[in-house]
Design a protein around this motif. Structure first.
Motif, short mmCIF file in Angstrom:
data_model
loop_
_atom_site.label_atom_id
_atom_site.label_comp_id
_atom_site.label_asym_id
_atom_site.label_seq_id
_atom_site.Cartn_x
_atom_site.Cartn_y
_atom_site.Cartn_z
N VAL A 8 0.85 -1.18 0.00
CA VAL A 8 0.00 0.00 0.00
C VAL A 8 0.90 1.24 0.00
O VAL A 8 1.85 1.33 0.78
N PHE A 9 0.60 2.19 -0.88
CA PHE A 9 1.29 3.48 -0.91
C PHE A 9 0.38 4.50 -0.24
O PHE A 9 -0.79 4.62 -0.59
N ALA A 10 0.93 5.26 0.72
CA ALA A 10 0.14 6.28 1.41
C ALA A 10 1.02 7.44 1.82
O ALA A 10 2.21 7.26 2.11
N SER A 11 0.41 8.63 1.86
CA SER A 11 1.16 9.84 2.23
C SER A 11 0.56 10.57 3.43
O SER A 11 1.14 11.54 3.91
N GLY A 12 -0.62 10.13 3.89
CA GLY A 12 -1.31 10.88 4.93
C GLY A 12 -1.58 10.07 6.18
O GLY A 12 -0.75 9.27 6.62
N GLN A 13 -2.77 10.27 6.74
CA GLN A 13 -3.10 9.63 8.01
C GLN A 13 -3.28 8.12 7.87
O GLN A 13 -3.17 7.38 8.83
N GLY A 14 -3.62 7.67 6.68
CA GLY A 14 -3.64 6.23 6.44
C GLY A 14 -4.92 5.52 6.85
O GLY A 14 -4.88 4.34 7.17
N ILE A 34 -1.60 -7.84 3.33
CA ILE A 34 -0.93 -6.54 3.39
C ILE A 34 0.49 -6.77 3.92
O ILE A 34 0.68 -7.01 5.11
N ALA A 35 1.47 -6.68 3.02
CA ALA A 35 2.84 -7.06 3.35
C ALA A 35 3.79 -5.90 3.49
O ALA A 35 4.88 -6.05 4.06
N LEU A 36 3.41 -4.70 3.00
CA LEU A 36 4.38 -3.60 2.93
C LEU A 36 3.65 -2.28 2.80
O LEU A 36 2.63 -2.18 2.10
N LEU A 37 4.18 -1.25 3.47
CA LEU A 37 3.72 0.12 3.27
C LEU A 37 4.85 0.91 2.62
O LEU A 37 6.00 0.84 3.06
N ILE A 38 4.51 1.67 1.59
CA ILE A 38 5.44 2.57 0.93
C ILE A 38 4.95 4.00 1.16
O ILE A 38 3.77 4.29 0.94
N SER A 39 5.85 4.88 1.59
CA SER A 39 5.45 6.27 1.81
C SER A 39 6.58 7.22 1.48
O SER A 39 7.76 6.90 1.69
N ASP A 40 6.20 8.38 0.96
CA ASP A 40 7.16 9.46 0.74
C ASP A 40 7.15 10.46 1.89
O ASP A 40 7.80 11.50 1.82
N PRO A 56 6.12 -4.04 7.66
CA PRO A 56 7.34 -3.41 7.15
C PRO A 56 7.04 -2.15 6.34
O PRO A 56 6.02 -2.07 5.64
N CYS A 57 7.93 -1.17 6.42
CA CYS A 57 7.77 0.11 5.72
C CYS A 57 9.00 0.44 4.90
O CYS A 57 10.12 0.15 5.31
N PHE A 58 8.76 1.07 3.77
CA PHE A 58 9.79 1.81 3.06
C PHE A 58 9.30 3.25 3.09
O PHE A 58 8.33 3.59 2.40
#
Length: 201
Positions: A8-14, A34-40, A56-58
């Motif tokens: 899942v890609f997210a930039s906010g509160q999620g 749901i195996a991974l969160l990607i965020s900028d 896990p997060c990137f």
């Protein structure tokens, strides 16, 4: 049981990321995991929640990694490392570049708070109110190289009343998002690997 690893890609509160995690735990995602969160945005609420529940997060800004192209290449490496089969953009506020689009063609969806093709881009609810329309909605669509223009998978309508403030419509939109997104994710995963033999309508 076979499963589809999801990033899942997210930039906010999620809130939609949280809803997907809760849906999986309630058995509502079928073979989706749901195996991974990607965020900028390393300090956003989505990252905090992922850390709290042990996903896990990137999470790095583009600036940290010398720009968008390098960021996307490192994200792609991470997706491949984690054997991600499906990508969900849920409140991710950057345009996706060609590196990821080509790698995940027809395997990347976006959640957008309008009835596309109406009100593309940022502040879609505010756009709808400014246009004085009587309804807006939520769209899940495949991601391609154009802004909010990929093939639509499913939409839900959300009414707008004359007395509504932005917050009123946003609350209705969020409820629709939280219902629609897990359903589409489940259906896509089931169709992809045939774990229940049921596809997206």
């Amino acid at each position: 049981m076979k499963r589809v690893n999801i990033a899942v890609f997210a930039s906010g509160q999620g809130s939609n990321f949280r809803r997907l995690v809760e849906a999986e735990r309630a058995g509502e995602l079928g073979c989706g995991h749901i195996a991974l969160l990607i965020s900028d945005k390393p300090t956003c609420g989505a990252v905090a929640y992922a850390t709290h529940v042990g996903i896990p997060c990137f999470a790095h800004t583009h600036q940290e990694l010398q720009g968008k192209a390098q960021w996307e290449q490192m994200v792609l490496n991470k997706l491949q490392q984690e054997q991600i089969g499906f990508v969900v953009l849920a409140g991710y506020m950057k345009l996706i570049g060609i590196t990821l689009i080509e790698a995940y063609e027809q395997r990347m969806i976006n959640l957008h708070p309008s009835l596309l093709p109406a009100f593309k881009g940022l502040n879609a609810v505010e756009q709808a109110l400014a246009a004085k329309v009587s309804e807006t909605g939520v769209t899940v669509h495949y991601v391609d190289a154009q802004l909010d223009a990929g093939p639509i998978l499913e939409q839900v309508r959300v009414p707008i009343f004359e007395t509504d403030a932005v917050e009123d419509v946003l609350a209705r939109v969020h409820r629709a998002e939280h219902e629609l997104l897990p359903r589409v994710v489940k259906q896509w995963c089931e169709r992809e690997i045939g774990c229940h033999g049921k596809g997206i309508n």
